[in-house]
Design an enzyme around this catalytic site. Structure first.
Site, PDB file in Angstrom:
ATOM      1  N   LYS A  78       0.848  -1.196   0.000  1.00  0.00           N
ATOM      2  CA  LYS A  78       0.000   0.000   0.000  1.00  0.00           C
ATOM      3  C   LYS A  78       0.884   1.247   0.000  1.00  0.00           C
ATOM      4  CE  LYS A  78      -3.855   1.964   2.720  1.00  0.00           C
ATOM      5  NZ  LYS A  78      -4.673   1.779   3.942  1.00  0.00           N
ATOM      6  N   SER A 153      -9.719   1.611   3.323  1.00  0.00           N
ATOM      7  CA  SER A 153      -8.912   2.411   2.443  1.00  0.00           C
ATOM      8  C   SER A 153      -7.862   1.618   1.671  1.00  0.00           C
ATOM      9  CB  SER A 153      -8.210   3.507   3.253  1.00  0.00           C
ATOM     10  OG  SER A 153      -7.263   2.932   4.139  1.00  0.00           O
ATOM     11  N   SER A 177      -9.708  -0.805   7.459  1.00  0.00           N
ATOM     12  CA  SER A 177      -9.181  -0.585   6.107  1.00  0.00           C
ATOM     13  C   SER A 177      -8.476  -1.778   5.472  1.00  0.00           C
ATOM     14  CB  SER A 177      -8.216   0.607   6.105  1.00  0.00           C
ATOM     15  OG  SER A 177      -8.952   1.804   6.149  1.00  0.00           O
TER      16      SER A 177
END
Lengths: 487, 94
Positions: A78, A153, A177
């Site tokens: 990420k 997210s 997330s």
């Protein structure tokens, strides 16, 4: 042999270790899959094709190394995690040209284990969002249905794994997330206990809530990645110095759930679930019982206060953490500022997106003189009560089980207009972060109505990821297979 | 309304953000709704509850105070918007 990119991390790792496949071959397959699917999915902010090829080539030249558990395995990280000399944007314009001079500890550990970084995953800006529509660059789509969101997210991490672009990804979870996109994308996502994995090199959102964790296509894969990234790190004073169990050994110990008690929080099952989520998660719990587990009702009475508590604490910490973006040492600086203050204000206003600014304002407000006690301190007090609620529930059982989210993935654009409505999507996941406990999402089938993946959430006692993984591993083989998204 | 546009403007200034009038109005309305929702916590009696600011107990970790050089100056300056090769440069302060 199956198509390379249909293999799990565990399968490809073995093929690489016994030289059935070479690192270059596997890396090429990942890059080819990325090229083919990325125009539709848009999971990645950047792709490290040349670096990955060069590393794969040098790994092949040296030959497999049994001491490196992820030798030659292409992974994605990420874009909130610092990667040395590789752009790390956090999904924000303010870090558009930022190239860290160091690796986050979790990234360094993956690299030391022989993994090959192929891409950086898209995300809601500064991890603020539940759909990955809130990236400053572009929205990521769900590989199962391109009209739907991947969750957030860590939606880029979820989508890249579900689309078969890599064999696993790192996500981060502040209020769900990792677990929400894992649920929406039909993959395994694990948020470790707060303190299990070093946060060094993770751009902070809510420092007392954030954790880094694996997102993979199987429970065994998640165990392998967690094994590599877990453990104390002197560079993160909140990482805890406790032994890390041998997770693979724990998985191999037991193939059923005999002796395990699973608590079903009434508040998570009673109301508001879509019928397909209730059905799939209910069927998974039945499977747990068939495998020998005992299911008992438990209560988490303070669940109704979790969202308010969470959003006060998260925005307060965010407003403080994001103060570092001032246009001085890194990140965007406005052109021709009149003076120093003008530079701070314009650099930040130009660099941060709408939701980030909204949360900074809210966080500054709840921390400001006159409101601190009513909001921030109050929320911290309720947080302790929530933690006690969990401790009481987990004294009656070994694991908690419930849905990750009341629905399957929603349509693109459905959640963007009303911020409060979006915050409410995190209703089942955020308490885990407040309490600091480990949680995961396990795919338990496709919804009868939407045909979209559904995740069962398991929550364990602090630092007891092993038992959670063991149960999920046993259950994984008994629930309807989710399979890979067809693109 | 829970939070006035004037308060939003004041907080924005504290947070070093420059909001347009439109945005101040929009945020005042949205944040008012969010704060109303957060007021739910007032229902709970927390008079004797110790606030929990972090899930870990060992917040003050001690280590030996040993100087270490992890990064070269030129590396640290690499991401700076403006530098003279030795320092970060900002607009004139005094």
């Amino acid at each position: 042999m199956p198509e390379i990119m249909h293999m799990t991390l565990s399968e490809v790792r073995k093929a690489l270790a016994d030289k059935t496949l070479g690192a270059a071959e596997v890396t090429e397959a990942a890059l080819k899959r990325i090229e083919a699917t990325e125009p539709k999915v848009r999971a990645l902010i950047s792709v490290q094709a040349e670096e990955a090829r060069a590393l794969a080539k040098s790994l092949d030249a040296q030959g497999p190394d049994a001491s490196k558990p992820l030798w030659g395995v292409p992974l994605v990280v990420k874009d909130v995690l610092a990667t040395k000399d590789v752009p790390t944007t956090c999904g924000s314009r303010i870090l558009e040209n930022f190239r860290p001079v160091y690796d986050a500890t979790a990234v360094a550990r993956l690299k030391d284990a022989g993994a090959i970084l192929v891409g950086k995953a898209n995300m809601d800006e500064f991890a603020m969002g539940s759909t990955t529509e809130n990236s400053a660059y572009f929205a990521t789509r769900n590989p199962w249905d391109l009209e739907r969101v991947p969750g957030g997210s860590s939606g880029g991490s979820g989508a890249t794994v579900a689309a078969g672009q890599c064999f696993g990804a790192l996500g981060t979870d502040t209020g769900g997330s990792i677990r929400l996109p894992a649920s929406f994308c039909g993959i395994v996502g694990l948020k470790p206990t707060y303190g299990r994995v070093s946060r060094f090199g993770m751009v902070a959102y809510g420092s007392s809530l954030d954790q880094i964790g694996p997102m993979t296509r199987s429970v065994e894969d998640a165990a392998r990645m967690l094994q590599v990234i877990a453990g104390h790190d002197g560079r993160d004073s909140t990482s805890v110095d406790v032994p890390v169990p041998d997770y693979l050994a724990v998985l191999a110990e037991k193939g059923d759930l005999r002796g395990l008690t699973i608590g079903l929080p009434a508040e998570y099952w009673d109301k508001g679930l879509s019928s397909e989520v209730a059905e799939a998660c209910g069927a998974a719990v039945k499977k747990c019982e068939e495998l020998g587990a005992k299911a008992v009702p438990v209560q988490l009475k303070l669940s109704q206060y979790a969202i308010a508590t969470y959003y006060i604490i998260a925005v307060a910490e965010a407003s403080s953490n994001l103060a570092r973006f001032d246009g001085v040492r890194y990140g965007h600086r406005t052109e021709n500022p009149a003076d120093l203050m003008d530079m701070y204000v314009k650099s930040r206003t130009e660099g941060f997106g709408d939701e980030v600014q909204r949360r900074i304002i809210l966080g500054t407000y709840v921390l400001s003189s006159g409101y601190y006690d009513a909001y921030y301190r109050k929320a911290a007090q309720v947080r302790r009560l929530i933690r006690k609620d969990f401790e009481a529930a987990l004294s009656q059982c070994d694991l908690l089980a419930g849905p990750v989210c009341p629905t399957t993935a929603f349509k693109v654009g459905e959640m963007t207009s009303d911020p409060l409505q979006m915050y409410l999507m995190d209703i089942f996941t955020i308490s885990t972060n407040l309490a600091g406990l480990p949680g995961m999402s396990l795919p338990v089938g496709l919804g009868r109505e939407t045909g979209m993946p559904i995740g069962l959430q398991l929550t364990g006692r602090a630092f007891d990821e092993a038992r959670m993984l063991q149960a999920a591993h046993a259950l994984e083989k008994s629930v309807p297979a989710t399979g890979l998204a067809t693109l | 309304m829970k939070i006035s546009p004037e308060e939003v403007a004041k907080v924005a200034k504290l947070a070093r953000l420059d909001l347009s009038q439109d945005k101040i109005g929009q945020y005042a309305e949205q944040l008012g709704g969010i704060l109303d929702y957060m007021d739910k916590l007032a229902e709970l009696d927390t008079a004797d509850v110790e606030p929990m600011y972090t899930p870990v107990d060992h917040v003050s970790v001690m280590r030996d105070d040993v100087a270490r050089k992890d990064y070269a100056r030129e590396d640290i300056l690499k991401n700076a918007p403006e530098t003279d090769g030795a320092f970060f440069i900002v607009p004139r302060i005094v």
